[in-house]
Design an enzyme around this catalytic site. Structure first.
Site, PDB file in Angstrom:
ATOM      1  CE1 TYR A  39      -4.126  -2.531   5.388  1.00  0.00           C
ATOM      2  CE2 TYR A  39      -3.753  -0.173   5.068  1.00  0.00           C
ATOM      3  CZ  TYR A  39      -3.919  -1.451   4.547  1.00  0.00           C
ATOM      4  OH  TYR A  39      -3.854  -1.635   3.184  1.00  0.00           O
ATOM      5  CE  LYS A  55      -1.565  -4.337   3.308  1.00  0.00           C
ATOM      6  NZ  LYS A  55      -1.742  -5.698   2.750  1.00  0.00           N
ATOM      7  CB  SER A  61      -0.883  -0.012   1.253  1.00  0.00           C
ATOM      8  OG  SER A  61      -1.476   1.237   1.480  1.00  0.00           O
TER       9      SER A  61
END
Length: 342
Positions: free
Chosen positions: A151, A155, A126
């Site tokens: 979150y 990544k 991302s």
């Protein structure tokens, strides 16, 4: 036929990628735990491609289950790994859930790939890894900044785990695809985005508001240093994004990679503000959207859009579909979902 595992293959991006893989002649096996998707998506994939992929319902946190899967499917040549929890707000409230679900599952898969004679691995990463970038557009060489959420951190950590593994496992070749903001639906309107509960993303909130499921859209701030005061993002059509995964996989399977760990940005290279997305929707739908300006949302960055030169030049991939194309397909999909109770 080359067998490819797609984890989270019944999700939004995963299902569109399965379609493109099957259209290119790959044999696809899907793992999904159905926590954020529906088995009905298989019907949509079959309607588009004429082929039903293999499907196994499996929670990837079940290490023994992962081992058993790879023992059964020892002929898997590559993995495209989408399966992950992805709601930024939820990750702030439930960090351990995110670290367990997004990190342990990645480790279990890599442990199995390490046993194979060779394996290609595509990681769903991302643009959140860049945070608020110092320069726009954002290149792959932009510094990875401290994550704004658990979150985003999963990544970053995920990329580090893959990179470290590739250093010591020469049979593993990997690409991390850092994408910006996927939107839209397949032109057939057989598959699309199916958010559970209140949408976390802009476009499904727009379409649900237009169809009457939500009272109004909240636009978080109109006092940012942008042309119309609203945040700017790089919105990429999910079909363009899916095709990039197939091209990246082919790069690894054909040995065209320059090293056994690479990163690519996937975006359009153009930023669109929240209000520009709203105007695009109003144009393609012919509907006036009920929205209001509210206070800024904590954690939102001002602007992010991709420098796509590396993906364009090295992968030979470019986006073909426009913001209007994406909004039109998203609206058709919303109408189908609502009136057919998908």
């Amino acid at each position: 036929m080359v067998k490819i595992l797609v984890t989270g293959g019944l999700g939004f991006i995963g299902s569109h990628t399965v379609v493109e893989l099957q259209n290119e002649g790959y044999e696809v096996v899907i793992i999904d735990d159905l926590s954020n998707s529906s088995e009905k998506v298989l019907d949509g994939i079959t309607a588009i491609t004429g082929k039903t992929p293999l499907f196994e319902k499996l929670d990837l946190k079940d290490k023994a289950g992962v081992e058993a899967f790879f023992a059964k499917h020892s002929d898997v040549k590559g993995v495209i790994h989408f399966a992950a929890s992805k709601a930024v707000g939820e990750s702030v409230k439930e960090p351990l859930l995110y670290y367990e679900n997004n990190i342990s599952t990645l480790v279990y898969i890599l442990k199995e790939l390490k046993k194979l004679p060779s394996a290609a691995f595509i990681f769903s990463s991302s643009c959140t890894v860049y945070g608020q970038a110092d320069e726009l557009p954002i290149t792959e060489n932009a510094p990875v900044k401290q994550a704004e959420s658990p979150y985003g951190n999963t990544k970053q950590i995920g990329e580090e785990i893959i990179q470290d593994t590739c250093k010591v496992v020469p049979t593993l070749k990997a690409i991390a695809l850092r994408y910006f903001n996927p939107i839209g639906a397949h032109e057939s309107v057989e598959i699309g985005e199916l958010p559970i509960g209140v949408p976390q993303n802009l476009v499904p909130f727009i379409t649900q508001t237009a169809i009457g499921l939500r009272q109004e859209l909240s636009v978080f701030g109109d006092d940012y240093p942008t042309p119309d005061g609203t945040c700017i993002r790089d919105y990429i059509h999910v079909v363009d994004l899916a095709k990039a995964h197939v091209i990246a996989l082919g790069r690894l399977l054909q040995g065209k990679n320059k090293s056994n760990y690479e990163t690519f940005n996937l975006g359009t290279g153009k930023g669109s503000s929240v209000l520009e997305v709203v105007k695009s929707f109003e144009k393609v739908s012919g509907k006036s959207l009920n929205y209001k300006i509210v206070d800024r949302r904590e954690g939102d960055i001002i602007s992010a859009y991709a420098d796509t030169n590396k993906a364009n030049d090295e992968l030979g991939w470019k986006t073909k579909l426009s913001l209007d194309d994406a909004m039109s397909s998203a609206w058709k999909w919303e109408q189908k979902v609502r009136f057919n109770e998908y």
